[in-house]
Write a protein that holds these residues in place. Structure first.
Motif, short mmCIF file in Angstrom:
data_model
loop_
_atom_site.label_atom_id
_atom_site.label_comp_id
_atom_site.label_asym_id
_atom_site.label_seq_id
_atom_site.Cartn_x
_atom_site.Cartn_y
_atom_site.Cartn_z
N ARG A 1 75.10 36.31 86.19
CA ARG A 1 75.37 36.56 84.78
C ARG A 1 75.56 35.23 84.04
NH1 ARG A 1 80.32 40.56 84.97
NH2 ARG A 1 80.75 39.45 86.93
N LYS A 2 75.66 35.30 82.72
CA LYS A 2 75.80 34.12 81.90
C LYS A 2 77.13 34.12 81.16
CE LYS A 2 70.85 33.60 80.92
NZ LYS A 2 69.82 33.51 79.83
N LEU A 3 77.55 32.94 80.75
CA LEU A 3 78.66 32.84 79.82
C LEU A 3 78.09 32.99 78.42
CD1 LEU A 3 80.68 29.87 81.34
CD2 LEU A 3 81.10 32.32 81.61
N LYS A 4 78.68 33.89 77.64
CA LYS A 4 78.15 34.18 76.30
C LYS A 4 79.21 33.90 75.23
CE LYS A 4 74.63 37.59 77.50
NZ LYS A 4 74.08 38.94 77.18
N LEU A 5 78.72 33.47 74.08
CA LEU A 5 79.62 33.21 72.96
C LEU A 5 80.37 34.47 72.58
CD1 LEU A 5 80.51 31.08 70.80
CD2 LEU A 5 78.73 32.06 69.34
N GLU A 6 81.70 34.37 72.54
CA GLU A 6 82.55 35.50 72.20
C GLU A 6 83.10 35.38 70.78
OE1 GLU A 6 86.05 37.85 74.56
OE2 GLU A 6 86.21 35.66 74.48
N ASP A 7 83.55 34.18 70.42
CA ASP A 7 84.11 33.92 69.10
C ASP A 7 83.69 32.52 68.66
OD1 ASP A 7 86.00 36.29 69.05
OD2 ASP A 7 86.85 35.19 70.74
N ILE A 8 83.49 32.36 67.36
CA ILE A 8 83.28 31.03 66.79
C ILE A 8 83.87 31.04 65.39
CG2 ILE A 8 80.94 31.64 66.01
CD1 ILE A 8 80.19 28.66 66.51
N TRP A 9 84.65 30.01 65.06
CA TRP A 9 85.35 30.03 63.78
C TRP A 9 85.55 28.62 63.24
CZ3 TRP A 9 87.42 30.83 68.55
CH2 TRP A 9 88.50 30.03 68.94
N ILE A 10 85.78 28.56 61.94
CA ILE A 10 85.97 27.30 61.21
C ILE A 10 87.47 27.02 61.09
CG2 ILE A 10 85.65 26.16 58.97
CD1 ILE A 10 83.23 28.10 58.59
N ASN A 11 87.84 25.75 61.25
CA ASN A 11 89.22 25.30 61.00
C ASN A 11 89.19 24.17 59.98
OD1 ASN A 11 90.55 26.88 63.18
ND2 ASN A 11 89.35 25.54 64.50
N ILE A 12 89.96 24.29 58.93
CA ILE A 12 90.12 23.20 57.97
C ILE A 12 91.61 22.88 57.91
CG2 ILE A 12 89.83 22.47 55.58
CD1 ILE A 12 87.46 24.34 55.35
N LEU A 13 91.96 21.70 58.42
CA LEU A 13 93.36 21.31 58.55
C LEU A 13 93.68 20.22 57.53
CD1 LEU A 13 95.73 22.03 60.52
CD2 LEU A 13 95.15 19.92 61.74
N PRO A 14 94.53 20.51 56.55
CA PRO A 14 94.85 19.52 55.51
C PRO A 14 95.90 18.53 55.98
CG PRO A 14 96.04 21.53 55.10
CD PRO A 14 95.21 21.79 56.32
N GLU A 15 96.22 17.59 55.14
CA GLU A 15 97.28 16.63 55.44
C GLU A 15 98.58 17.37 55.76
OE1 GLU A 15 99.51 12.76 53.38
OE2 GLU A 15 98.31 14.15 52.16
N GLY A 16 99.22 16.98 56.86
CA GLY A 16 100.48 17.59 57.27
C GLY A 16 100.32 18.83 58.12
N GLY A 17 99.09 19.33 58.27
CA GLY A 17 98.86 20.54 59.05
C GLY A 17 98.82 20.27 60.54
N ILE A 18 99.22 21.26 61.32
CA ILE A 18 99.18 21.17 62.78
C ILE A 18 98.66 22.49 63.34
CG2 ILE A 18 101.13 19.56 62.93
CD1 ILE A 18 102.86 21.94 63.84
#
Length: 206
Positions: free
Chosen positions: A96-113
């Motif tokens: 079997r193969k490893l398949k993409l399950e989730d993909i998402w965008i992160n935008i982290l501003p100044e001071g973000g963790i």
């Protein structure tokens, strides 16, 4: 004669996204991420309600490669990177193969963790980096044995990387980092005045 072996190795994969598949223009990918974030009201609301700094599409847009051609191109490249990493890890995938399950965008501003976490139910997780302004955070990786070290002393500051309890991986725009999903990781505070933009993902065993 004495002998010291390294056992139970934790692997970290790093390569340019462009090493596999069609090249992706970083500025075009950044523009796409910012445009999606501006239009994604559900993602903005989720981020606000969950005290998520900046913006993430994690809980709102689950089909980025279907919606946006540039993410389809990114996915095709990631598939090849993950295949190469799985081979390096000597995984027995039983045909079997490893398949993409989730993909998402992160935008982290100044001071973000992004606080320390793992990705349950996945096999390989990773991130490709879209905008990494000067002064922004590296990825902090934690030795998975740390909770079991009990009375062990800390490590010297100049200890070899493979013996450290925390490793900071400093990616550049266009890099892909991959690790096994059980590896605890975090993004320390973004000290830059500009946004740190990345695209994260999980691969599961189909």
């Amino acid at each position: 004669m004495s002998q010291i072996d390294s056992l139970f190795v934790t692997r970290l994969y790093r390569a340019p996204l462009s090493e596999h598949g069609k090249p992706v223009d970083p500025s075009e990918l950044e523009a796409a991420c910012l445009s999606i974030a501006e239009d994604d009201e559900a993602g903005q609301e989720w981020s606000d309600q969950n005290d998520f700094p900046g913006y993430t599409s994690y809980a709102s847009l689950t089909d980025l490669p279907w919606r946006f051609p540039i993410f389809k191109t990114v996915k095709k490249a990631l598939d090849k990177h993950v295949k190469a990493f799985a081979k390096d890890l000597a995984f027995d995938l039983d045909g079997r193969k490893l398949k993409l399950e989730d993909i998402w965008i992160n935008i982290l501003p100044e001071g973000g963790i992004h606080t320390a976490h793992i990705h349950p139910h996945s096999v390989i997780s990773g991130t490709t980096y879209v905008a990494m302004p000067e002064g922004t955070s590296a990825l902090k990786l934690e030795d998975p044995r740390l909770p079991m070290m009990m009375a062990a002393p800390g490590r010297l500051k100049d200890a070899p990387q493979e013996l450290r309890q925390f490793v900071y991986a400093k990616p550049v725009v266009g890099d892909v980092l991959l690790w096994e999903s059980w590896l605890r990781h975090e993004v320390p505070m973004n000290m830059s005045e500009e946004d740190r933009i990345s695209v994260s993902f999980n691969y599961a065993w189909a």
